[in-house]
Design a protein around this motif. Structure first.
Motif, PDB file in Angstrom:
ATOM      1  N   GLU A 171     -62.313  -1.745   1.302  1.00 42.38           N
ATOM      2  CA  GLU A 171     -62.998  -0.552   1.807  1.00 42.38           C
ATOM      3  C   GLU A 171     -62.191   0.692   1.452  1.00 42.38           C
ATOM      4  N   THR A 172     -62.314   1.129   0.207  1.00 39.36           N
ATOM      5  CA  THR A 172     -61.567   2.307  -0.254  1.00 39.36           C
ATOM      6  C   THR A 172     -62.395   3.574  -0.178  1.00 39.36           C
ATOM      7  N   GLY A 173     -63.701   3.408  -0.007  1.00 44.71           N
ATOM      8  CA  GLY A 173     -64.564   4.575   0.030  1.00 44.71           C
ATOM      9  C   GLY A 173     -65.075   5.006  -1.332  1.00 44.71           C
ATOM     10  N   LYS A 174     -64.494   4.454  -2.396  1.00 42.15           N
ATOM     11  CA  LYS A 174     -64.947   4.832  -3.736  1.00 42.15           C
ATOM     12  C   LYS A 174     -65.973   3.822  -4.251  1.00 42.15           C
ATOM     13  N   THR A 175     -66.873   4.320  -5.091  1.00 45.65           N
ATOM     14  CA  THR A 175     -67.878   3.449  -5.676  1.00 45.65           C
ATOM     15  C   THR A 175     -67.258   2.656  -6.816  1.00 45.65           C
ATOM     16  N   LYS A 176     -67.423   1.350  -6.772  1.00 45.55           N
ATOM     17  CA  LYS A 176     -66.840   0.482  -7.798  1.00 45.55           C
ATOM     18  C   LYS A 176     -67.931  -0.357  -8.443  1.00 45.55           C
ATOM     19  N   PRO A 177     -67.724  -0.760  -9.701  1.00 44.18           N
ATOM     20  CA  PRO A 177     -68.678  -1.682 -10.319  1.00 44.18           C
ATOM     21  C   PRO A 177     -68.602  -3.048  -9.654  1.00 44.18           C
ATOM     22  N   VAL A 178     -69.622  -3.860  -9.874  1.00 38.85           N
ATOM     23  CA  VAL A 178     -69.688  -5.195  -9.287  1.00 38.85           C
ATOM     24  C   VAL A 178     -69.379  -6.235 -10.345  1.00 38.85           C
ATOM     25  N   MET A 179     -68.517  -7.191  -9.996  1.00 39.63           N
ATOM     26  CA  MET A 179     -68.266  -8.346 -10.843  1.00 39.63           C
ATOM     27  C   MET A 179     -68.822  -9.583 -10.138  1.00 39.63           C
ATOM     28  N   VAL A 180     -69.662 -10.319 -10.848  1.00 37.85           N
ATOM     29  CA  VAL A 180     -70.263 -11.537 -10.303  1.00 37.85           C
ATOM     30  C   VAL A 180     -69.560 -12.742 -10.913  1.00 37.85           C
ATOM     31  N   PHE A 181     -69.184 -13.692 -10.070  1.00 33.90           N
ATOM     32  CA  PHE A 181     -68.459 -14.878 -10.499  1.00 33.90           C
ATOM     33  C   PHE A 181     -69.387 -16.100 -10.448  1.00 33.90           C
ATOM     34  N   VAL A 182     -69.350 -16.901 -11.511  1.00 33.30           N
ATOM     35  CA  VAL A 182     -70.200 -18.089 -11.610  1.00 33.30           C
ATOM     36  C   VAL A 182     -69.299 -19.304 -11.808  1.00 33.30           C
ATOM     37  N   HIS A 183     -69.437 -20.292 -10.936  1.00 30.12           N
ATOM     38  CA  HIS A 183     -68.571 -21.476 -11.001  1.00 30.12           C
ATOM     39  C   HIS A 183     -69.158 -22.541 -11.920  1.00 30.12           C
ATOM     40  N   GLY A 184     -68.406 -23.613 -12.119  1.00 33.05           N
ATOM     41  CA  GLY A 184     -68.811 -24.694 -13.006  1.00 33.05           C
ATOM     42  C   GLY A 184     -69.397 -25.883 -12.274  1.00 33.05           C
ATOM     43  N   TRP A 185     -69.573 -26.976 -13.018  1.00 32.09           N
ATOM     44  CA  TRP A 185     -70.247 -28.173 -12.523  1.00 32.09           C
ATOM     45  C   TRP A 185     -69.550 -28.759 -11.301  1.00 32.09           C
ATOM     46  N   ALA A 186     -70.336 -29.062 -10.280  1.00 31.45           N
ATOM     47  CA  ALA A 186     -69.880 -29.723  -9.048  1.00 31.45           C
ATOM     48  C   ALA A 186     -68.814 -28.935  -8.301  1.00 31.45           C
ATOM     49  N   GLY A 187     -68.719 -27.636  -8.590  1.00 31.33           N
ATOM     50  CA  GLY A 187     -67.756 -26.795  -7.892  1.00 31.33           C
ATOM     51  C   GLY A 187     -68.450 -25.853  -6.928  1.00 31.33           C
ATOM     52  N   SER A 188     -67.768 -24.767  -6.602  1.00 32.52           N
ATOM     53  CA  SER A 188     -68.339 -23.724  -5.759  1.00 32.52           C
ATOM     54  C   SER A 188     -67.587 -22.430  -6.026  1.00 32.52           C
ATOM     55  N   GLY A 189     -68.089 -21.358  -5.433  1.00 31.50           N
ATOM     56  CA  GLY A 189     -67.429 -20.079  -5.618  1.00 31.50           C
ATOM     57  C   GLY A 189     -66.053 -20.004  -4.993  1.00 31.50           C
ATOM     58  N   ARG A 190     -65.690 -21.023  -4.201  1.00 32.32           N
ATOM     59  CA  ARG A 190     -64.387 -20.986  -3.516  1.00 32.32           C
ATOM     60  C   ARG A 190     -63.223 -20.849  -4.482  1.00 32.32           C
ATOM     61  N   TYR A 191     -63.320 -21.520  -5.639  1.00 34.74           N
ATOM     62  CA  TYR A 191     -62.144 -21.478  -6.525  1.00 34.74           C
ATOM     63  C   TYR A 191     -61.998 -20.149  -7.253  1.00 34.74           C
ATOM     64  N   TRP A 192     -62.969 -19.255  -7.107  1.00 32.26           N
ATOM     65  CA  TRP A 192     -62.851 -17.915  -7.695  1.00 32.26           C
ATOM     66  C   TRP A 192     -62.239 -16.904  -6.727  1.00 32.26           C
ATOM     67  N   GLU A 193     -62.005 -17.297  -5.481  1.00 34.12           N
ATOM     68  CA  GLU A 193     -61.615 -16.319  -4.472  1.00 34.12           C
ATOM     69  C   GLU A 193     -60.305 -15.601  -4.798  1.00 34.12           C
ATOM     70  N   SER A 194     -59.309 -16.328  -5.293  1.00 41.67           N
ATOM     71  CA  SER A 194     -58.019 -15.687  -5.572  1.00 41.67           C
ATOM     72  C   SER A 194     -58.125 -14.707  -6.739  1.00 41.67           C
ATOM     73  N   THR A 195     -58.947 -15.028  -7.734  1.00 39.07           N
ATOM     74  CA  THR A 195     -59.161 -14.103  -8.849  1.00 39.07           C
ATOM     75  C   THR A 195     -59.865 -12.851  -8.360  1.00 39.07           C
ATOM     76  N   ALA A 196     -60.880 -13.031  -7.532  1.00 40.09           N
ATOM     77  CA  ALA A 196     -61.611 -11.883  -6.996  1.00 40.09           C
ATOM     78  C   ALA A 196     -60.695 -10.995  -6.160  1.00 40.09           C
ATOM     79  N   GLN A 197     -59.849 -11.606  -5.336  1.00 37.15           N
ATOM     80  CA  GLN A 197     -58.926 -10.828  -4.508  1.00 37.15           C
ATOM     81  C   GLN A 197     -57.997  -9.979  -5.372  1.00 37.15           C
ATOM     82  N   ALA A 198     -57.610 -10.510  -6.528  1.00 37.14           N
ATOM     83  CA  ALA A 198     -56.694  -9.782  -7.404  1.00 37.14           C
ATOM     84  C   ALA A 198     -57.375  -8.605  -8.102  1.00 37.14           C
ATOM     85  N   LEU A 199     -58.697  -8.638  -8.198  1.00 40.87           N
ATOM     86  CA  LEU A 199     -59.436  -7.583  -8.902  1.00 40.87           C
ATOM     87  C   LEU A 199     -60.150  -6.631  -7.951  1.00 40.87           C
ATOM     88  N   VAL A 200     -59.897  -6.782  -6.657  1.00 42.41           N
ATOM     89  CA  VAL A 200     -60.693  -6.082  -5.654  1.00 42.41           C
ATOM     90  C   VAL A 200     -60.470  -4.571  -5.659  1.00 42.41           C
TER      91      VAL A 200
END
Length: 287
Positions: free
Chosen positions: A19-48
């Protein structure tokens, strides 16, 4: 648990943003076979600091469960990768997102490649992690489908309670071991994936049609794209990624040493460095 209905199926999604107040672009993460978005969480946190990150679970995987009783919209859906690309388009529509960045992995990267050609105007830049092209081998594919069908069918839930079984499960996918909490999450996602989705995507991802279509799709790419391979990836060998990248001058290729099928988790720092460079954003400064 946040859910949104996409083409008759309730999809799990998660926003990771600061919550920085600035408008940011959106990045959408897509996981692989038999996985879930959970394994993308650390990457997303690093780019937040630079992106609002949207993670979701593909239809039939993770927390996006197939309905027990087929509703009208869902009843017509198949497990073709193009259908998953259309799911992604519907997800963007639901959140009123006109243009996004994409970061997709493995089977999800194949879905993203199809999406890039179906809707190039909706993606600013894309990152395809552990993706590539392959040649058709009738005997090898038949054996893979037979083995894959058996693996998907025989998934007792009690398997997840056996000590260290998560490490054995992940061994083929990794060059460097992951924390137990991460590897157990992978095993849990595999054990709970819907049978129809898990089996259906095996047949559509590894098929004669896919071996013919995906080289054409890579060759048609017009969106600036980074393709990342892990040096020791046994699932999608690095050479397959290199061959795919060579089909288009819009694709930049990067090999991350001493990683396998999950370079974003096995060598997070190098992966983020390559991604930030491609996106043209400043390196994260650590104390």
């Amino acid at each position: 648990m946040p859910l949104i209905e996409i083409r008759g199926v309730e999809h799990f999604y998660e926003w990771i943003r600061s919550e920085t107040g600035k408008t940011k672009p959106v990045m959408v993460f897509v996981h692989g076979w038999a996985g879930s978005g959970r394994y993308w969480e650390s990457t997303a946190q690093a780019l937040v600091d630079d992106f609002d990150c949207l993670l979701y679970d593909l239809r039939g995987f993770g927390r996006s469960r197939l309905p027990l009783l087929q509703v009208e919209d869902a009843a017509t859906l198949t497990y073709e990768l193009e259908e998953y690309a259309e799911d992604l388009a519907a997800l963007l529509d639901a959140f009123q997102l006109e243009k996004v960045y994409l970061n997709a992995h493995s089977m999800g990267a194949s879905v993203a490649t199809l999406f890039l050609n179906l809707y190039p105007q909706r993606v600013e830049r894309a990152i395809l992690t552990c993706s590539g092209i392959f040649e058709y081998d009738e005997k090898a594919f038949a054996a893979f489908h037979k083995f894959g069908g058996y693996v998907v069918k025989v998934r007792p839930r009690w398997l997840g309670k056996i000590p260290f079984v998560d490490k054995l499960f992940m061994k083929r996918f990794l060059y460097r071991p992951l924390a137990t909490s991460i590897s157990r999450a992978f095993l849990e996602d595999f054990l709970t994936a819907d049978y129809e989705a898990a089996l259906g995507t095996i047949f559509t991802s590894v098929s004669k049609e896919a071996s013919e279509v995906m080289p054409q799709e890579f060759a048609k790419l017009t969106v600036p794209t980074l393709l990342v391979s892990g040096e020791f990836d046994q699932i999608i060998p690095a050479e397959m990624g290199r061959q795919a990248a060579n089909l288009s001058d819009r694709v930049e290729y990067v090999l991350i040493p001493k990683t396998a099928h999950f370079p974003m988790l096995e060598d997070r720092e190098t992966y983020l460095q390559k991604v930030r460079k491609f996106l043209g954003i400043a390196e994260e400064v650590t104390a």
